[in-house]
Design an enzyme around this catalytic site. Structure first.
Site, PDB file in Angstrom:
ATOM      1  N   SER A 141     -27.981   0.328  29.055  1.00  0.00           N
ATOM      2  CA  SER A 141     -26.541   0.614  29.183  1.00  0.00           C
ATOM      3  C   SER A 141     -26.259   0.830  30.664  1.00  0.00           C
ATOM      4  O   SER A 141     -27.182   1.162  31.425  1.00  0.00           O
ATOM      5  CB  SER A 141     -26.221   1.901  28.410  1.00  0.00           C
ATOM      6  OG  SER A 141     -24.954   2.408  28.769  1.00  0.00           O
ATOM      7  N   TYR A 154     -27.986  10.544  26.152  1.00  0.00           N
ATOM      8  CA  TYR A 154     -27.881   9.087  25.933  1.00  0.00           C
ATOM      9  C   TYR A 154     -28.414   8.347  27.168  1.00  0.00           C
ATOM     10  O   TYR A 154     -29.247   7.447  27.056  1.00  0.00           O
ATOM     11  CB  TYR A 154     -26.427   8.706  25.673  1.00  0.00           C
ATOM     12  CG  TYR A 154     -26.198   7.218  25.474  1.00  0.00           C
ATOM     13  CD1 TYR A 154     -26.679   6.571  24.349  1.00  0.00           C
ATOM     14  CD2 TYR A 154     -25.502   6.463  26.421  1.00  0.00           C
ATOM     15  CE1 TYR A 154     -26.469   5.210  24.163  1.00  0.00           C
ATOM     16  CE2 TYR A 154     -25.283   5.100  26.248  1.00  0.00           C
ATOM     17  CZ  TYR A 154     -25.767   4.478  25.114  1.00  0.00           C
ATOM     18  OH  TYR A 154     -25.574   3.119  24.934  1.00  0.00           O
TER      19      TYR A 154
HETATM   20  P1  NDP Z   1     -23.081  -0.976  16.917  1.00  0.00           P
HETATM   21  O1  NDP Z   1     -22.915   0.419  16.434  1.00  0.00           O
HETATM   22  O2  NDP Z   1     -22.119  -2.006  16.505  1.00  0.00           O
HETATM   23  O3  NDP Z   1     -24.563  -1.479  16.593  1.00  0.00           O
HETATM   24  C1  NDP Z   1     -25.665  -0.637  16.574  1.00  0.00           C
HETATM   25  C2  NDP Z   1     -26.743  -1.278  15.740  1.00  0.00           C
HETATM   26  O4  NDP Z   1     -27.915  -0.440  15.760  1.00  0.00           O
HETATM   27  C3  NDP Z   1     -26.320  -1.451  14.293  1.00  0.00           C
HETATM   28  O5  NDP Z   1     -26.743  -2.702  13.836  1.00  0.00           O
HETATM   29  C4  NDP Z   1     -27.080  -0.342  13.588  1.00  0.00           C
HETATM   30  O6  NDP Z   1     -27.368  -0.752  12.271  1.00  0.00           O
HETATM   31  C5  NDP Z   1     -28.344  -0.286  14.422  1.00  0.00           C
HETATM   32  N1  NDP Z   1     -29.083   0.952  14.251  1.00  0.00           N
HETATM   33  C6  NDP Z   1     -28.685   2.210  14.522  1.00  0.00           C
HETATM   34  N2  NDP Z   1     -29.648   3.084  14.159  1.00  0.00           N
HETATM   35  C7  NDP Z   1     -30.673   2.352  13.661  1.00  0.00           C
HETATM   36  C8  NDP Z   1     -31.929   2.663  13.111  1.00  0.00           C
HETATM   37  N3  NDP Z   1     -32.375   3.926  12.985  1.00  0.00           N
HETATM   38  N4  NDP Z   1     -32.728   1.658  12.696  1.00  0.00           N
HETATM   39  C9  NDP Z   1     -32.306   0.372  12.777  1.00  0.00           C
HETATM   40  N5  NDP Z   1     -31.132   0.010  13.287  1.00  0.00           N
HETATM   41  C10 NDP Z   1     -30.317   0.996  13.717  1.00  0.00           C
HETATM   42  O7  NDP Z   1     -23.092  -0.846  18.499  1.00  0.00           O
HETATM   43  P2  NDP Z   1     -23.531  -1.849  19.684  1.00  0.00           P
HETATM   44  O8  NDP Z   1     -23.656  -3.226  19.208  1.00  0.00           O
HETATM   45  O9  NDP Z   1     -22.617  -1.543  20.795  1.00  0.00           O
HETATM   46  O10 NDP Z   1     -24.957  -1.250  20.053  1.00  0.00           O
HETATM   47  C11 NDP Z   1     -26.087  -2.067  20.320  1.00  0.00           C
HETATM   48  C12 NDP Z   1     -26.821  -1.491  21.508  1.00  0.00           C
HETATM   49  O11 NDP Z   1     -26.000  -1.605  22.672  1.00  0.00           O
HETATM   50  C13 NDP Z   1     -27.195  -0.014  21.410  1.00  0.00           C
HETATM   51  O12 NDP Z   1     -28.508   0.166  21.875  1.00  0.00           O
HETATM   52  C14 NDP Z   1     -26.203   0.663  22.343  1.00  0.00           C
HETATM   53  O13 NDP Z   1     -26.698   1.865  22.855  1.00  0.00           O
HETATM   54  C15 NDP Z   1     -26.064  -0.418  23.400  1.00  0.00           C
HETATM   55  N6  NDP Z   1     -24.898  -0.342  24.270  1.00  0.00           N
HETATM   56  C16 NDP Z   1     -23.630  -0.491  23.768  1.00  0.00           C
HETATM   57  C17 NDP Z   1     -22.534  -0.427  24.606  1.00  0.00           C
HETATM   58  C18 NDP Z   1     -21.148  -0.559  24.094  1.00  0.00           C
HETATM   59  O14 NDP Z   1     -20.206  -0.315  24.885  1.00  0.00           O
HETATM   60  N7  NDP Z   1     -20.938  -0.960  22.843  1.00  0.00           N
HETATM   61  C19 NDP Z   1     -22.682  -0.212  26.041  1.00  0.00           C
HETATM   62  C20 NDP Z   1     -24.063  -0.096  26.485  1.00  0.00           C
HETATM   63  C21 NDP Z   1     -25.101  -0.164  25.614  1.00  0.00           C
HETATM   64  P3  NDP Z   1     -27.514   0.179  10.974  1.00  0.00           P
HETATM   65  O15 NDP Z   1     -26.522   1.299  11.110  1.00  0.00           O
HETATM   66  O16 NDP Z   1     -27.206  -0.769   9.870  1.00  0.00           O
HETATM   67  O17 NDP Z   1     -28.935   0.623  10.958  1.00  0.00           O
END
Ligand code: NDP
Length: 247
Positions: A141, A154
């Site tokens: 991030s 975070y």
């Molecule tokens: P979303 O919340 O849309 O996606 C997060 C994903 O992570 C979901 O598919 C969720 O699936 C999965 N997830 C969460 N916990 C678990 C777990 N214990 N096991 C398996 N899967 C898990 O958000 P983003 O697409 O934005 O997030 C993706 C990545 O990008 C993250 O690492 C986030 O920190 C990073 N990020 C996002 C930013 C943003 O502005 N959106 C900026 C910078 C970084 P499920 O709940 O079905 O398990």
């Protein structure tokens, strides 16, 4: 070898960045293996990929469990005969000031954003080392590059990602294993990530920011596609993906 025909395991594939990346890579001929906890969402995404002519498999996966990552990688091998790329993308972002002491959320972030990434690395490292070929792309991030009030824990998990990827890159060079390690630093990307924030003041501030500057997850998917598409001896190791409106 380009994106076409590569076998790519994606965590956090049930929404946001992971979902967008899965769809783009599959469209470009990769074989994608989707992991996340919400299996019904994975089934829907897999169905839409198949309907568009793509190749896909999925498995309910909790990245906190090392055995789940091992099983996801095993699925890649049984379905598609091997694994070329791990997109270590699952994460949560329940940001809050340290003084608010949301300690359960601290634990969750460490377990998912850091330990979950390590579980993914451990699951692919034996094959990547033996085959002397492989790529690990991990979603950090901009909070893994700069310090943001409210993102203390975070950011700590995301700073750790940079260290892990860079050390893997350097160790692989020394060991001659050709493992490519890539860190992504997205800015404000409109996904479901806001849903993980419980601290109301933080949520309000983030919601305003994202409303004003946020961009869609395809921006990150395009970069992942580019990183995979490079020649095998080229490791494009770091990408920052800002919306043009984000300062
Ligand atoms: P979303 O919340 O849309 O996606 C997060 C994903 O992570 C979901 O598919 C969720 O699936 C999965 N997830 C969460 N916990 C678990 C777990 N214990 N096991 C398996 N899967 C898990 O958000 P983003 O697409 O934005 O997030 C993706 C990545 O990008 C993250 O690492 C986030 O920190 C990073 N990020 C996002 C930013 C943003 O502005 N959106 C900026 C910078 C970084 P499920 O709940 O079905 O398990």
């Amino acid at each position: 070898m380009t994106v076409q025909n590569k076998v790519v395991v994606i965590t956090g594939a049930s929404s946001g960045i992971g979902e967008a990346t899965a769809k783009l890579l599959a469209k470009n001929g990769a074989k994608v293996i989707l992991g996340a906890r919400r299996e019904s969402r994975l089934a829907e995404i897999a169905a839409s990929i198949r309907a568009a002519g793509g190749q896909v498999a999925y498995r309910a996966t909790d990245v906190r469990r090392a055995a789940d990552l091992q099983a996801l990688v095993a699925l890649a091998k049984t379905e598609f005969g091997g694994i070329d790329v791990l997109f270590n993308n699952a994460g949560i972002a329940p940001s809050s000031p340290i003084s608010a002491l949301h300690t359960k959320e601290w634990d969750d972030m460490i377990d998912i954003n850091l330990k979950g990434v390590l579980n993914g690395i451990a699951a692919v490292m034996p094959d990547f080392t033996t085959q002397k070929h492989g790529q690990i792309i991990t979603t950090s991030s901009v909070a893994g590059l700069k310090n943001y009030p409210g993102a203390g824990v975070y950011g700590a998990t995301k700073f750790a990602v940079k260290n892990l990827m860079e050390v893997i890159r350097m160790e692989s060079a020394a060991e001659g294993t050709n493992i490519r390690a890539v860190t992504l630093y997205p800015g404000a990307i409109n996904t479901e990530v806001m849903g993980t924030i419980s601290d109301q003041a933080t949520l309000k501030g983030m919601a305003q920011l994202y409303d004003q500057v946020g961009i869609g997850p395809d921006a990150v998917a395009n970069v992942v596609n580019f990183a995979i598409d490079q020649p095998e001896d080229v490791n494009v190791s770091e990408f920052t993906i800002y919306p043009t409106k984000q300062g």
